[in-house]
Design a protein around this motif. Structure first.
Motif, mmCIF file in Angstrom:
data_model
loop_
_atom_site.group_PDB
_atom_site.id
_atom_site.type_symbol
_atom_site.label_atom_id
_atom_site.label_comp_id
_atom_site.label_asym_id
_atom_site.label_seq_id
_atom_site.Cartn_x
_atom_site.Cartn_y
_atom_site.Cartn_z
ATOM 1 N N GLU A 1 2.826 -15.226 4.366
ATOM 2 C CA GLU A 1 3.372 -16.575 4.301
ATOM 3 C C GLU A 1 2.967 -17.341 5.544
ATOM 4 O OE1 GLU A 1 7.585 -16.911 3.741
ATOM 5 O OE2 GLU A 1 7.583 -15.421 2.121
ATOM 6 N N GLU A 2 2.714 -18.617 5.370
ATOM 7 C CA GLU A 2 2.453 -19.457 6.531
ATOM 8 C C GLU A 2 3.753 -20.156 6.906
ATOM 9 O OE1 GLU A 2 -0.775 -22.574 8.330
ATOM 10 O OE2 GLU A 2 -1.014 -21.832 6.298
ATOM 11 N N ARG A 3 4.143 -19.982 8.165
ATOM 12 C CA ARG A 3 5.366 -20.610 8.678
ATOM 13 C C ARG A 3 5.066 -21.248 10.024
ATOM 14 N NH1 ARG A 3 10.346 -16.649 7.215
ATOM 15 N NH2 ARG A 3 10.002 -16.624 4.971
ATOM 16 N N ASP A 4 5.295 -22.527 10.100
ATOM 17 C CA ASP A 4 5.049 -23.273 11.338
ATOM 18 C C ASP A 4 3.640 -23.041 11.872
ATOM 19 O OD1 ASP A 4 7.705 -24.255 11.299
ATOM 20 O OD2 ASP A 4 8.413 -22.411 12.267
ATOM 21 N N GLY A 5 2.673 -22.980 10.964
ATOM 22 C CA GLY A 5 1.281 -22.805 11.356
ATOM 23 C C GLY A 5 0.874 -21.376 11.673
ATOM 24 N N ASN A 6 1.815 -20.431 11.562
ATOM 25 C CA ASN A 6 1.518 -19.021 11.834
ATOM 26 C C ASN A 6 1.710 -18.193 10.574
ATOM 27 O OD1 ASN A 6 1.122 -19.304 14.717
ATOM 28 N ND2 ASN A 6 3.332 -19.637 14.844
ATOM 29 N N LEU A 7 0.933 -17.131 10.472
ATOM 30 C CA LEU A 7 1.102 -16.228 9.344
ATOM 31 C C LEU A 7 2.210 -15.226 9.631
ATOM 32 C CD1 LEU A 7 -2.601 -15.493 8.334
ATOM 33 C CD2 LEU A 7 -0.971 -17.054 7.249
ATOM 34 N N LYS A 8 2.913 -14.847 8.569
ATOM 35 C CA LYS A 8 3.964 -13.833 8.617
ATOM 36 C C LYS A 8 3.749 -12.882 7.442
ATOM 37 C CE LYS A 8 7.064 -15.208 11.776
ATOM 38 N NZ LYS A 8 7.621 -14.347 12.777
ATOM 39 N N ILE A 9 4.135 -11.634 7.634
ATOM 40 C CA ILE A 9 3.998 -10.636 6.577
ATOM 41 C C ILE A 9 5.265 -10.633 5.722
ATOM 42 C CG2 ILE A 9 3.682 -8.197 6.040
ATOM 43 C CD1 ILE A 9 2.357 -7.940 8.873
ATOM 44 N N ALA A 10 5.123 -10.959 4.442
ATOM 45 C CA ALA A 10 6.236 -10.864 3.504
ATOM 46 C C ALA A 10 6.256 -9.475 2.861
ATOM 47 C CB ALA A 10 6.128 -11.937 2.426
ATOM 48 N N ARG A 11 5.082 -8.882 2.737
ATOM 49 C CA ARG A 11 4.979 -7.546 2.136
ATOM 50 C C ARG A 11 3.684 -6.910 2.605
ATOM 51 N NH1 ARG A 11 6.931 -4.961 -2.727
ATOM 52 N NH2 ARG A 11 5.380 -3.573 -3.611
ATOM 53 N N LYS A 12 3.790 -5.637 3.011
ATOM 54 C CA LYS A 12 2.611 -4.876 3.389
ATOM 55 C C LYS A 12 2.687 -3.524 2.675
ATOM 56 C CE LYS A 12 0.170 -2.791 7.305
ATOM 57 N NZ LYS A 12 0.145 -2.627 8.776
ATOM 58 N N VAL A 13 1.611 -3.191 1.963
ATOM 59 C CA VAL A 13 1.522 -1.912 1.273
ATOM 60 C C VAL A 13 0.299 -1.185 1.812
ATOM 61 C CG1 VAL A 13 1.300 -0.747 -0.955
ATOM 62 C CG2 VAL A 13 2.580 -2.901 -0.803
ATOM 63 N N CYS A 14 0.495 0.043 2.272
ATOM 64 C CA CYS A 14 -0.593 0.879 2.801
ATOM 65 C C CYS A 14 -0.892 1.964 1.773
ATOM 66 C CB CYS A 14 -0.177 1.538 4.116
ATOM 67 S SG CYS A 14 0.395 0.401 5.366
ATOM 68 N N ASN A 15 -1.953 1.779 1.020
ATOM 69 C CA ASN A 15 -2.358 2.763 0.017
ATOM 70 C C ASN A 15 -3.313 3.756 0.663
ATOM 71 O OD1 ASN A 15 -1.091 1.593 -2.409
ATOM 72 N ND2 ASN A 15 -2.441 -0.128 -1.962
ATOM 73 N N LEU A 16 -2.853 4.993 0.809
ATOM 74 C CA LEU A 16 -3.674 6.025 1.433
ATOM 75 C C LEU A 16 -4.700 6.552 0.441
ATOM 76 C CD1 LEU A 16 -0.818 7.930 3.273
ATOM 77 C CD2 LEU A 16 -2.663 6.622 4.346
ATOM 78 N N ALA A 17 -5.934 6.691 0.872
ATOM 79 C CA ALA A 17 -7.007 7.259 0.052
ATOM 80 C C ALA A 17 -7.181 8.713 0.467
ATOM 81 C CB ALA A 17 -8.294 6.468 0.224
ATOM 82 N N LEU A 18 -6.107 9.459 0.321
ATOM 83 C CA LEU A 18 -6.078 10.879 0.688
ATOM 84 C C LEU A 18 -5.496 11.663 -0.478
ATOM 85 C CD1 LEU A 18 -4.423 10.469 4.220
ATOM 86 C CD2 LEU A 18 -6.846 10.852 3.767
ATOM 87 N N ASP A 19 -5.839 12.944 -0.560
ATOM 88 C CA ASP A 19 -5.231 13.801 -1.575
ATOM 89 C C ASP A 19 -3.788 14.123 -1.234
ATOM 90 O OD1 ASP A 19 -7.570 13.887 -3.031
ATOM 91 O OD2 ASP A 19 -8.283 15.706 -2.053
ATOM 92 N N GLY A 20 -3.470 14.084 0.031
ATOM 93 C CA GLY A 20 -2.124 14.368 0.530
ATOM 94 C C GLY A 20 -2.148 14.156 2.026
ATOM 95 N N LEU A 21 -1.105 14.582 2.691
ATOM 96 C CA LEU A 21 -1.024 14.376 4.133
ATOM 97 C C LEU A 21 -1.450 15.600 4.938
ATOM 98 C CD1 LEU A 21 2.207 12.282 4.549
ATOM 99 C CD2 LEU A 21 -0.155 11.532 4.609
ATOM 100 N N ARG A 22 -2.038 16.571 4.351
ATOM 101 C CA ARG A 22 -2.510 17.727 5.101
ATOM 102 C C ARG A 22 -3.760 17.375 5.866
ATOM 103 N NH1 ARG A 22 1.841 20.209 5.525
ATOM 104 N NH2 ARG A 22 2.778 20.938 3.646
ATOM 105 N N PRO A 23 -4.023 17.815 7.060
ATOM 106 C CA PRO A 23 -3.228 18.797 7.786
ATOM 107 C C PRO A 23 -2.067 18.205 8.575
ATOM 108 C CG PRO A 23 -5.185 18.312 9.040
ATOM 109 C CD PRO A 23 -5.263 17.500 7.764
ATOM 110 N N GLN A 24 -2.012 16.876 8.754
ATOM 111 C CA GLN A 24 -0.974 16.312 9.605
ATOM 112 C C GLN A 24 0.413 16.431 8.993
ATOM 113 O OE1 GLN A 24 -3.500 14.662 8.241
ATOM 114 N NE2 GLN A 24 -2.994 12.581 7.724
ATOM 115 N N ALA A 25 0.537 16.391 7.690
ATOM 116 C CA ALA A 25 1.750 16.644 6.926
ATOM 117 C C ALA A 25 2.868 15.628 7.124
ATOM 118 C CB ALA A 25 2.272 18.050 7.182
#
Length: 170
Positions: free
Chosen positions: A140-164
């Motif tokens: 969203e633009e607010r007072d000339g600045n951008l703000k995050i209304a929603r952020k989705v991080c889609n991981l391109a991994l089979d899982g979280l191994r090895p960090q878990a």
């Protein structure tokens, strides 16, 4: 008219690119309070499971790694800033690389829809983990600045191994 629209689109792209790079720099330098201020009052942050496609993922139907509304996101930031957060004390060294930024249009409320690819390197205790994937933003633009209304991080991994686990903000 076409030329003006193209210039406006180009300026919007550079504004979004600058914003996403700024966000990454805040996360890399552990300025989490300032990063949190980038969100709207009703902003949300999601990391869907890796065993469901990004299109099918739904926080009401699937177990997300992270599904934070504004209040939960603030609690996460406060917790990560404390020395009692053993998973991140001492803090990991992180480097966010953001690329392939695309403006996808606007939603029905006139908010900017954008996507970007990411690679995040996290080093701690002599081990380096790598997270890869793509971001989906509603900005969203607010007072000339951008703000995050929603952020989705889609991981391109089979899982979280090895960090878990995800103990940093992606």
């Amino acid at each position: 008219m076409n030329n003006i629209a193209s210039q406006e689109n180009l300026m919007r792209f550079f504004q979004v690119q600058q914003f996403l790079n700024y966000e990454a720099s805040l996360l890399d330098s552990w300025q989490l309070d300032t990063w949190f201020e980038l969100f709207t009052e009703d902003g949300a942050y999601f990391v869907p499971p890796t065993d469901v496609s990004a299109e099918e993922a739904d926080p009401t139907k699937h177990l997300y790694y992270i599904a934070d509304n504004h209040a939960r996101l603030q609690e996460r930031v406060i917790r990560l800033e404390k020395k009692t957060c053993h998973a991140e004390f001492p803090r990991s060294k992180v480097q966010h690389l953001v690329s392939n930024i695309l403006l996808l249009g606007e939603d029905e409320q006139g908010r900017i829809l954008a996507s970007a690819a990411f690679v995040i390197y996290r080093t701690k205790n002599g081990q380096t983990d790598m997270f890869v994937g793509n971001y989906r933003y509603v900005l969203e633009e607010r007072d000339g600045n951008l703000k995050i209304a929603r952020k989705v991080c889609n991981l391109a991994l089979d899982g979280l191994r090895p960090q878990a686990k995800i103990s940093i903000i992606l």
